[in-house]
Design an enzyme around this catalytic site. Structure first.
Site, PDB file in Angstrom:
ATOM      1  N   ASP A 187      83.513 126.685 173.101  1.00 59.81           N
ATOM      2  CA  ASP A 187      83.327 126.458 171.674  1.00 59.81           C
ATOM      3  C   ASP A 187      84.577 125.770 171.140  1.00 59.81           C
ATOM      4  OD1 ASP A 187      80.812 127.672 171.566  1.00 59.81           O
ATOM      5  OD2 ASP A 187      81.659 129.647 171.203  1.00 59.81           O
TER       6      ASP A 187
ATOM      7  N   ASP B 103      75.366 125.068 169.801  1.00 56.65           N
ATOM      8  CA  ASP B 103      75.130 126.079 168.766  1.00 56.65           C
ATOM      9  C   ASP B 103      74.530 125.444 167.517  1.00 56.65           C
ATOM     10  OD1 ASP B 103      76.303 127.980 170.468  1.00 56.65           O
ATOM     11  OD2 ASP B 103      78.288 127.687 169.581  1.00 56.65           O
TER      12      ASP B 103
END
Length: 166
Positions: A124, A142
């Site tokens: 991330d 995401d």
């Protein structure tokens, strides 16, 4: 039998899934190996946006963190099962928006699944923050998943009289 594995929206779902997957993986590969985010550290792009590296060993929002191999492989297996289920759902999609939502979710799920297999965790890197408020760190996969869920919710709520009549 064909209808169980391929439906009217399947070509579009496959292409959108592939495009989302490629964008997700290309961004991660460049940030990790091209730019060297782990070695160079984070960078502020704007007063409210940073690029940082966070390894997520769990699922969305860092839930169910898994430090061992058993947890990693359980999450990877769940991703495979969920991806197959999403594909089958997309075969039976009744609207373009439903198919789009499922394609986005599928592309995101596969993108994060690849990370889990390749690195043992999901990379991330996008961090939004304003003042003391800090949003969780996320990646393109995401974002695809959230956009896909939003599309499904919109389609469910406002799918039109044909869908509502069923």
């Amino acid at each position: 039998m064909t209808r169980r594995l391929w439906g009217p929206f399947s070509p579009a779902v496959a292409w959108i899934t592939l495009a989302g997957l490629i964008a997700d993986q290309a961004s991660k590969l460049w940030l990790l190996h091209g730019y060297g985010l782990a070695e160079r550290g984070g960078v502020a792009l704007a007063p409210f946006l940073d690029i940082v590296l966070v390894w997520n060993r769990g699922i969305s929002y860092g839930l169910f963190q898994q430090d061992g191999d058993a947890g990693r492989w359980a999450l990877a297996g769940f991703t495979v099962v969920a991806s197959v289920g999403i594909w089958i759902w997309s075969v039976h999609a009744e609207t373009r928006l439903q198919a789009l939502g499922l394609a986005l979710i599928l592309g995101g799920a596969i993108g994060n699944g690849i990370d889990r297999l390749a690195y043992g965790a999901v990379a991330d890197f996008v961090h939004f923050h304003v003042g003391d408020f800090s949003w969780y760190v996320f990646n393109l996969a995401d974002a695809w998943i959230v956009a896909g869920v939003a599309a499904l919710l919109y389609d469910w709520a406002f799918g039109g009289p044909k869908i509502a009549a069923k």
